[in-house]
Design a protein around this motif. Structure first.
Motif, short mmCIF file in Angstrom:
data_model
loop_
_atom_site.label_atom_id
_atom_site.label_comp_id
_atom_site.label_asym_id
_atom_site.label_seq_id
_atom_site.Cartn_x
_atom_site.Cartn_y
_atom_site.Cartn_z
N ARG A 82 24.75 -13.20 29.92
CA ARG A 82 25.86 -13.65 29.29
C ARG A 82 26.55 -14.84 29.66
N LEU A 83 26.55 -14.71 31.13
CA LEU A 83 27.43 -15.59 31.85
C LEU A 83 26.71 -17.09 31.64
N LEU A 84 25.20 -16.94 31.97
CA LEU A 84 24.48 -18.21 32.06
C LEU A 84 24.23 -18.83 30.63
N LEU A 85 24.11 -18.04 29.58
CA LEU A 85 24.26 -18.51 28.40
C LEU A 85 25.61 -19.18 27.88
N GLY A 86 26.46 -18.72 28.21
CA GLY A 86 27.74 -18.95 27.85
C GLY A 86 28.07 -20.66 28.65
N MET A 87 27.69 -20.63 29.82
CA MET A 87 27.96 -21.77 30.71
C MET A 87 26.75 -22.90 30.14
N LEU A 88 25.70 -22.41 29.85
CA LEU A 88 24.80 -23.40 29.17
C LEU A 88 25.24 -24.16 28.02
N ILE A 89 25.91 -23.07 27.12
CA ILE A 89 26.36 -23.68 25.74
C ILE A 89 27.64 -24.75 26.10
N ALA A 90 28.43 -24.07 27.10
CA ALA A 90 29.75 -24.76 27.28
C ALA A 90 29.33 -26.45 28.03
N ALA A 91 28.37 -26.44 28.92
CA ALA A 91 28.03 -27.48 29.62
C ALA A 91 27.35 -28.56 28.71
N SER A 92 26.51 -28.11 27.62
CA SER A 92 25.92 -29.08 26.74
C SER A 92 26.92 -29.43 25.59
N VAL A 93 27.66 -28.81 25.24
CA VAL A 93 28.70 -29.42 24.22
C VAL A 93 29.84 -29.91 24.94
N GLY A 94 30.11 -29.65 26.04
CA GLY A 94 31.47 -30.42 26.96
C GLY A 94 30.80 -31.81 27.49
N LEU A 95 29.52 -31.93 27.66
CA LEU A 95 29.04 -33.09 28.20
C LEU A 95 28.90 -33.98 26.70
N ILE A 132 36.68 -9.67 15.86
CA ILE A 132 36.70 -9.69 14.46
C ILE A 132 35.65 -10.63 13.57
N VAL A 133 35.62 -11.83 14.23
CA VAL A 133 34.51 -12.73 13.47
C VAL A 133 33.21 -12.20 13.95
N PHE A 134 32.87 -12.08 15.12
CA PHE A 134 31.49 -12.11 15.44
C PHE A 134 31.05 -10.50 15.87
N GLY A 135 32.02 -9.61 15.84
CA GLY A 135 31.67 -8.17 15.92
C GLY A 135 31.85 -8.18 17.69
N LEU A 136 31.20 -6.81 17.86
CA LEU A 136 31.43 -6.53 19.38
C LEU A 136 30.05 -6.63 20.24
N GLY A 137 29.41 -7.36 19.49
CA GLY A 137 28.14 -7.64 20.26
C GLY A 137 27.82 -8.66 21.35
N GLU A 138 26.80 -9.11 21.59
CA GLU A 138 26.70 -10.10 22.55
C GLU A 138 27.20 -11.66 22.43
N LEU A 139 27.14 -11.84 20.97
CA LEU A 139 27.65 -13.21 20.71
C LEU A 139 29.05 -13.27 20.96
N SER A 140 30.08 -12.51 20.75
CA SER A 140 31.37 -12.63 20.91
C SER A 140 31.67 -12.85 22.40
N LYS A 141 30.86 -12.19 23.24
CA LYS A 141 31.20 -12.37 24.74
C LYS A 141 30.82 -13.75 25.13
N VAL A 142 29.59 -14.24 24.74
CA VAL A 142 29.10 -15.44 25.14
C VAL A 142 30.19 -16.62 24.67
N ALA A 143 30.41 -16.32 23.31
CA ALA A 143 31.49 -17.29 22.87
C ALA A 143 32.65 -17.38 23.56
N LEU A 144 33.16 -16.35 24.00
CA LEU A 144 34.48 -16.38 24.77
C LEU A 144 34.20 -17.18 26.09
N ILE A 145 33.00 -17.25 26.70
CA ILE A 145 32.72 -17.92 27.76
C ILE A 145 32.56 -19.45 27.45
N THR A 150 34.24 -24.91 27.70
CA THR A 150 34.12 -26.25 27.09
C THR A 150 34.90 -27.27 27.02
N PRO A 151 36.39 -26.88 26.78
CA PRO A 151 37.50 -27.88 26.84
C PRO A 151 37.71 -28.46 28.18
#
Length: 272
Positions: A82-95, A132-145, A150-151
């Protein structure tokens, strides 16, 4: 007489000085634990190191009787994913956002206020919305990170982009480079080591968002396990988990530092 201000320790001395506070904390804990356990052998607040070792062995080296899994390693793998995927998304979008808003004045004027506003929103306040939007699965946790980090990365890369001397851009355009070539061949190579620095600085926040998300809605993970056993006051489990999270954070930070030194030695030699 040499002033303290001018005294610089050697590498070995710096290592010893850095370890000294940690050793003092360990000794203080051992003394306090012995005193509490001597007064009450069933005390759970300050378990001994042997008790924590037994708990860690039970979690990490003994398979669960129901699932056959080694709980400690399952929790570790789940959290790292979860951490690495969230950080990878944040780094890519932030860059991408930081590069475009920092290099293109039109993009900067349009989106910089929005990025500033988003960076002021407490990410943990968005957690119920994400569930509420993504459910209680992995997506919401990765999205929070990703949303939380990202900002910060975008604003840092934007500032770093604007710090690059304008003379470089003028020379590139004089030689016939178009906008895409300036972005990719002039700016991007100089921003990559700065991106790694930004990711290193945001790792602490990433762990915070991960633990918060796992504590609220998860069935595995380091944060989930800590908040699960707290109801039983199982400090012999909680403290090793906290120490392990600290070790993982340190390892990730050192891996990123090593990557920066290996991939961009000119950045390190330049005093950054």
């Amino acid at each position: 007489m040499k002033r303290i201000l001018n005294i610089k320790p050697s590498r070995f001395s710096a290592l010893c000085l850095g370890l000294l506070p940690l050793l003092i904390c360990v000794v203080i804990y051992m003394i306090a634990s012995d005193l509490r356990l001597e007064a009450n052998p069933n005390d759970k607040l300050l378990p001994s190191f042997s008790q924590m070792g037994e708990a860690w062995s039970r979690m990490a080296l003994t398979p669960n009787v129901r699932t056959g899994e080694y709980i400690f390693w399952v929790d570790t793998w789940s959290s790292l994913q979860r951490l690495l995927l969230g950080m990878l998304i944040a780094a890519s979008v932030g860059l991408l956002i930081g590069l475009l808003t920092g290099a293109l004045p039109l993009m900067g004027a349009t989106f910089s206020p929005l990025i500033t506003v988003l960076s002021l929103i407490p990410p943990l306040a968005l957690l119920p919305i994400l569930f509420i939007v993504f459910g209680l699965g992995e997506l919401s946790k990765v999205a929070l990170i990703a949303i939380g980090i990202t900002p910060f990365i975008a604003r840092d890369i934007q500032r770093r982009t604007q710090e690059i001397p304008i003379e470089q851009l003028i020379k590139a355009q004089t030689l016939g480079a178009n906008t895409a070539q300036v972005l990719i061949r002039v700016l991007l190579p100089q921003l990559m080591p700065k991106l790694l620095d930004a990711v290193r600085l945001s790792l602490g926040a990433g762990w915070l968002f991960l633990i918060a998300a796992e504590a609220i809605a998860s069935t595995d993970g380091l944060g989930y396990r800590i908040f699960l056993v707290r109801r039983y006051m199982s400090m012999d489990v909680i403290l090793p988990y906290v120490a392990w999270i600290t070790c993982l954070a340190f390892i990730l930070d050192q891996v990123l530092a090593l990557l920066s030194r290996k991939l961009f030695p000119w950045h390190v030699k330049g005093g950054h």
